[in-house]
Scaffold this motif. Structure first.
Motif, mmCIF file in Angstrom:
data_model
loop_
_atom_site.group_PDB
_atom_site.id
_atom_site.type_symbol
_atom_site.label_atom_id
_atom_site.label_comp_id
_atom_site.label_asym_id
_atom_site.label_seq_id
_atom_site.Cartn_x
_atom_site.Cartn_y
_atom_site.Cartn_z
ATOM 1 N N GLU A 431 12.012 6.862 -20.633
ATOM 2 C CA GLU A 431 13.361 7.325 -20.357
ATOM 3 C C GLU A 431 13.812 6.690 -19.037
ATOM 4 O OE1 GLU A 431 15.692 11.613 -20.036
ATOM 5 O OE2 GLU A 431 13.515 11.548 -20.091
ATOM 6 N N ASN A 432 15.093 6.448 -18.864
ATOM 7 C CA ASN A 432 15.645 5.803 -17.650
ATOM 8 C C ASN A 432 15.090 4.392 -17.438
ATOM 9 O OD1 ASN A 432 17.327 8.017 -16.580
ATOM 10 N ND2 ASN A 432 15.367 9.071 -16.344
ATOM 11 N N PHE A 433 14.672 3.721 -18.549
ATOM 12 C CA PHE A 433 14.069 2.387 -18.412
ATOM 13 C C PHE A 433 15.027 1.382 -17.768
ATOM 14 C CE2 PHE A 433 16.020 2.474 -22.652
ATOM 15 C CZ PHE A 433 16.751 1.292 -22.660
ATOM 16 N N ALA A 434 16.347 1.561 -17.955
ATOM 17 C CA ALA A 434 17.305 0.572 -17.449
ATOM 18 C C ALA A 434 17.393 0.570 -15.934
ATOM 19 C CB ALA A 434 18.686 0.825 -18.046
ATOM 20 N N VAL A 435 17.041 1.695 -15.290
ATOM 21 C CA VAL A 435 17.122 1.764 -13.813
ATOM 22 C C VAL A 435 15.738 1.994 -13.203
ATOM 23 C CG1 VAL A 435 19.544 2.454 -13.628
ATOM 24 C CG2 VAL A 435 17.800 4.206 -14.012
ATOM 25 N N ALA A 436 14.688 1.487 -13.873
ATOM 26 C CA ALA A 436 13.317 1.669 -13.370
ATOM 27 C C ALA A 436 13.149 1.091 -11.980
ATOM 28 C CB ALA A 436 12.315 1.016 -14.333
ATOM 29 N N ASN A 437 13.899 -0.001 -11.683
ATOM 30 C CA ASN A 437 13.758 -0.619 -10.355
ATOM 31 C C ASN A 437 14.242 0.321 -9.254
ATOM 32 O OD1 ASN A 437 16.328 -0.854 -11.370
ATOM 33 N ND2 ASN A 437 16.589 -3.006 -10.885
ATOM 34 N N ALA A 438 15.360 1.026 -9.495
ATOM 35 C CA ALA A 438 15.856 1.970 -8.485
ATOM 36 C C ALA A 438 14.924 3.184 -8.384
ATOM 37 C CB ALA A 438 17.279 2.410 -8.826
ATOM 38 N N VAL A 439 14.327 3.594 -9.518
ATOM 39 C CA VAL A 439 13.340 4.686 -9.491
ATOM 40 C C VAL A 439 12.136 4.257 -8.643
ATOM 41 C CG1 VAL A 439 11.707 6.044 -10.881
ATOM 42 C CG2 VAL A 439 14.044 5.664 -11.699
ATOM 43 N N GLY A 440 11.689 2.998 -8.834
ATOM 44 C CA GLY A 440 10.563 2.475 -8.045
ATOM 45 C C GLY A 440 10.854 2.506 -6.554
ATOM 46 N N ALA A 441 12.102 2.198 -6.187
ATOM 47 C CA ALA A 441 12.485 2.256 -4.767
ATOM 48 C C ALA A 441 12.465 3.704 -4.283
ATOM 49 C CB ALA A 441 13.871 1.645 -4.565
ATOM 50 N N ALA A 442 12.991 4.635 -5.106
ATOM 51 C CA ALA A 442 13.106 6.036 -4.691
ATOM 52 C C ALA A 442 11.750 6.705 -4.500
ATOM 53 C CB ALA A 442 13.931 6.822 -5.707
ATOM 54 N N ILE A 443 10.738 6.309 -5.301
ATOM 55 C CA ILE A 443 9.441 7.005 -5.225
ATOM 56 C C ILE A 443 8.435 6.242 -4.349
ATOM 57 C CG2 ILE A 443 9.668 8.178 -7.427
ATOM 58 C CD1 ILE A 443 7.275 5.428 -7.545
ATOM 59 N N ALA A 444 8.873 5.138 -3.732
ATOM 60 C CA ALA A 444 7.939 4.309 -2.953
ATOM 61 C C ALA A 444 7.287 5.120 -1.843
ATOM 62 C CB ALA A 444 8.682 3.108 -2.371
ATOM 63 N N GLN A 445 6.041 4.757 -1.556
ATOM 64 C CA GLN A 445 5.263 5.470 -0.541
ATOM 65 C C GLN A 445 5.157 4.638 0.734
ATOM 66 O OE1 GLN A 445 2.085 5.698 -3.535
ATOM 67 N NE2 GLN A 445 1.898 7.861 -3.044
ATOM 68 N N ILE A 446 4.575 5.262 1.759
ATOM 69 C CA ILE A 446 4.344 4.581 3.038
ATOM 70 C C ILE A 446 2.907 4.043 3.031
ATOM 71 C CG2 ILE A 446 4.188 4.914 5.532
ATOM 72 C CD1 ILE A 446 6.927 5.528 4.999
ATOM 73 N N SER A 447 2.716 2.814 3.531
ATOM 74 C CA SER A 447 1.362 2.249 3.530
ATOM 75 C C SER A 447 0.892 1.919 4.935
ATOM 76 C CB SER A 447 1.322 0.971 2.679
ATOM 77 O OG SER A 447 2.110 -0.029 3.278
ATOM 78 N N GLY A 448 -0.402 1.758 5.044
ATOM 79 C CA GLY A 448 -1.022 1.253 6.273
ATOM 80 C C GLY A 448 -2.093 0.278 5.854
ATOM 81 N N GLU A 449 -2.210 -0.852 6.557
ATOM 82 C CA GLU A 449 -3.120 -1.903 6.108
ATOM 83 C C GLU A 449 -3.855 -2.512 7.301
ATOM 84 O OE1 GLU A 449 -2.847 -5.500 2.814
ATOM 85 O OE2 GLU A 449 -1.025 -4.762 3.751
ATOM 86 N N VAL A 450 -5.134 -2.798 7.104
ATOM 87 C CA VAL A 450 -5.931 -3.509 8.111
ATOM 88 C C VAL A 450 -6.638 -4.653 7.394
ATOM 89 C CG1 VAL A 450 -7.952 -3.364 9.624
ATOM 90 C CG2 VAL A 450 -6.272 -1.524 9.639
ATOM 91 N N ASP A 451 -6.555 -5.856 7.956
ATOM 92 C CA ASP A 451 -7.226 -7.018 7.377
ATOM 93 C C ASP A 451 -7.686 -7.886 8.533
ATOM 94 O OD1 ASP A 451 -8.106 -9.236 6.023
ATOM 95 O OD2 ASP A 451 -6.312 -9.486 4.789
ATOM 96 N N ARG A 452 -8.956 -7.721 8.954
ATOM 97 C CA ARG A 452 -9.435 -8.520 10.085
ATOM 98 C C ARG A 452 -10.953 -8.682 10.050
ATOM 99 N NH1 ARG A 452 -10.980 -5.314 14.523
ATOM 100 N NH2 ARG A 452 -10.360 -3.129 14.431
ATOM 101 N N ILE A 453 -11.447 -9.458 10.996
ATOM 102 C CA ILE A 453 -12.880 -9.784 11.074
ATOM 103 C C ILE A 453 -13.597 -8.764 11.958
ATOM 104 C CG2 ILE A 453 -14.553 -11.604 11.597
ATOM 105 C CD1 ILE A 453 -12.477 -12.577 9.601
ATOM 106 N N PHE A 454 -14.692 -8.203 11.449
ATOM 107 C CA PHE A 454 -15.539 -7.298 12.227
ATOM 108 C C PHE A 454 -16.900 -7.962 12.433
ATOM 109 C CE2 PHE A 454 -12.374 -4.492 10.566
ATOM 110 C CZ PHE A 454 -12.299 -3.406 11.438
ATOM 111 N N ALA A 455 -17.516 -7.758 13.605
ATOM 112 C CA ALA A 455 -18.864 -8.281 13.875
ATOM 113 C C ALA A 455 -19.866 -7.147 13.707
ATOM 114 C CB ALA A 455 -18.933 -8.853 15.279
ATOM 115 N N LEU A 456 -20.810 -7.313 12.774
ATOM 116 C CA LEU A 456 -21.813 -6.262 12.516
ATOM 117 C C LEU A 456 -22.989 -6.462 13.470
ATOM 118 C CD1 LEU A 456 -21.848 -6.166 8.592
ATOM 119 C CD2 LEU A 456 -20.340 -4.995 10.185
#
Length: 520
Positions: A431-456
């Motif tokens: 249902e509401n397939f024609a405006v799925a893109n606006a639904v995707g924007a409305a339900i979008a979440q907040i993210s946090g990301e880390v991508d780096r080198i660690f020395a073990l």
């Protein structure tokens, strides 16, 4: 409180109002050249249709193609001082060497190469030449350049030289906007450098665009915060977009995929978003778009920052259907596009389109003059239907990574072209397939990301470093507005780097959480 999602496409601007998990209303308006006009029209129409009090709209989420279009159309791009730290290495391939001539010209073609950079194992190629940075600063002032990018060889392993060069530049040019390649791209100098230059060239446009969205919302009587969707299916605060406009590239298909996952509850599947001219196809993993693992071409430039693994094919609701002299029938890639409501046969025009075919076959009911398609030869109908199905099957098979049957979700205004099954795969049309893109924007979440080198080393274990990266990512998400209790980890990987000293490993962690007040 309500959430308002807006997705600005090349042809249509879609808007939805949601309360919790319910879509209260969805509308389509024509995209205008100044964009904010189309946003305002869609916004007013959806508020009126939903019959809600605009004072109770708590958050607005906007998906936009502004920045991708600027690169593709070579418009609104500002000159950039592209500084590379890498001499005496890399001299044979200067900055922007593989860019199309017209785009390089639009970005100013100001390339500077400086002694510095690192080897793959973290050793210096050469000490950073600060006197040369000072000379470049004088040249930037003389040429009145307002943005710069700094790219050091192997800066994802060590970004120290980029930071030192930025400090030195800003001492001489305090108003200069500076982008570091280590903030945007991955390993791969030319692609990462190109992504940084592209980002710097769009900073002035992102400033204007974000402010224009703010004014448009204010003039509509909305004083709530607004966010812009980025291309991993999550949100960026408006101020972050001003610094990293390239992270919105391809957010349109991403919004459709997130919307499809939300509307169907499917977390792993293939999403087919059919518009008026093209179809975007991509795979969902855990409810988010699968990320591209290879170099991504943007407007003729190779880049390597995070992008969804989505590809386009030339099939849409307005695709032209033509019969050749030998009796074969072709569908697309040419399309009537946004003129479909005037030129298609079902709308009183004389051009045979893919939409006319599905209406003639009784698979859809659209248009003002549906009887006009009864004159189409049944053989042409059969061949055109078979051709459309074959195009969609090829596209879906290209996105499959296992033989297991997985659901195919059809969204977008043109998804009436999709049959009920594709080979052995079930097709879901929510249902509401024609405006799925606006639904995707409305339900979008907040993210946090880390991508780096660690020395073990010094007692640090792999698990300790993964936990440290996860905590950092959580802290970033909370700082960006996520509710701590809703945060979950969606990506977690570590790759040992045998060529680096200190038992190094590259760790990538990504978390997502609901926006404050969004999970009502």
């Amino acid at each position: 409180m309500y959430r308002l999602g807006i997705d600005v496409g090349g042809t249509n601007t879609d808007a939805v109002i949601m309360q919790g998990r319910n879509v209260l209303a969805g509308v389509k308006a024509s995209t205008t050249e100044d964009v904010t006009g189309g946003v305002l029209e869609a916004l007013e129409a959806v508020i009126q249709k939903a019959g809600v009090d605009r004072a109770r709209i708590g958050n607005v989420m906007i998906g936009t193609t502004h920045f991708t279009n600027a690169v593709i159309e070579r418009k609104h791009i500002n000159p950039v001082a592209a500084i590379r730290l890498g001499l005496p290495a890399t001299a044979c391939l200067p900055p922007m060497v593989d860019w199309p001539d017209d785009l390089r010209e639009a970005a100013g073609g100001h390339g500077y190469m400086v002694r510095g950079g690192y080897e793959f194992d973290g050793r210096e190629i050469a000490p950073l030449d600060l006197d040369e940075i000072d000379r470049i600063a004088d040249d930037i002032k003389a040429k009145k350049i307002v943005a710069a990018s700094i790219s050091s060889v192997f800066s994802p392993i060590n970004r120290n030289m980029e930071e030192v060069a930025r400090e030195r530049l800003l001492r001489n040019c305090p108003d200069l906007q500076v982008v570091l390649s280590s903030d945007i791209g991955r390993i791969g100098l030319l692609e990462r450098e190109s992504a940084a230059i592209m980002n710097a060239s769009l900073l002035a446009l992102s400033d204007r665009t974000v402010d224009a969205f703010g004014h448009a919302l204010a003039s509509a009587g909305l004083d709530c915060p607004f966010f812009i969707t980025q291309n991993d299916g999550t949100l960026m605060a408006a101020e972050t977009v001003k610094k990293f406009p390239v992270l919105t590239f391809a957010s349109g298909p991403t919004n459709s995929m997130r919307g499809a996952a939300f509307l169907t509850g499917v977390r792993d599947g293939i999403v087919v978003d059919i518009g008026g001219t093209t179809t975007d196809i991509g795979a969902l993993q855990h409810g988010f778009p699968r990320q591209a693992a290879t170099v991504v071409d943007i407007g003729g430039v190779r880049t390597n920052f995070r992008m969804p693994d989505v590809f386009s094919i030339g099939l849409g609701g307005g695709s032209l259907v033509r019969e050749a002299k030998d009796g074969s029938v072709t569908v697309g890639p040419q399309s009537v596009g946004y003129r479909i409501s005037k030129e298609a046969m079902v709308f009183g025009g004389s051009t045979m389109t893919a939409t006319d075919i599905v209406v003639a076959l009784g698979e859809a009911h659209v248009g003002s003059t549906p009887d006009a398609v009864k004159t189409i030869d049944p053989q042409v109908l059969a061949k055109a239907r078979a051709e459309m199905t074959a195009i969609l099957e090829r596209g879906v098979e290209r996105s499959r990574i296992s033989p297991d049957p997985i659901p195919v979700i059809a969204v977008g205004g043109g998804s009436i072209l999709m049959p009920d099954r594709l080979g052995d795969l079930e097709v879901i049309r929510p249902e509401n397939f024609a405006v799925a893109n606006a639904v995707g924007a409305a339900i979008a979440q907040i993210s946090g990301e880390v991508d780096r080198i660690f020395a073990l080393e010094n007692g640090l274990t792999r698990e300790t470093c993964l936990k440290q990266a996860e905590d950092e990512a959580r802290a970033k998400a909370i700082a960006a507005g996520a509710v701590a209790e809703t945060i979950e980890t969606i990506e977690r990987e570590d790759v040992p780097l045998a060529y680096l000293p200190g038992n190094a490993t590259r760790i990538h962690v990504k978390v997502v959480g609901e926006m404050g007040g969004i999970n009502a």
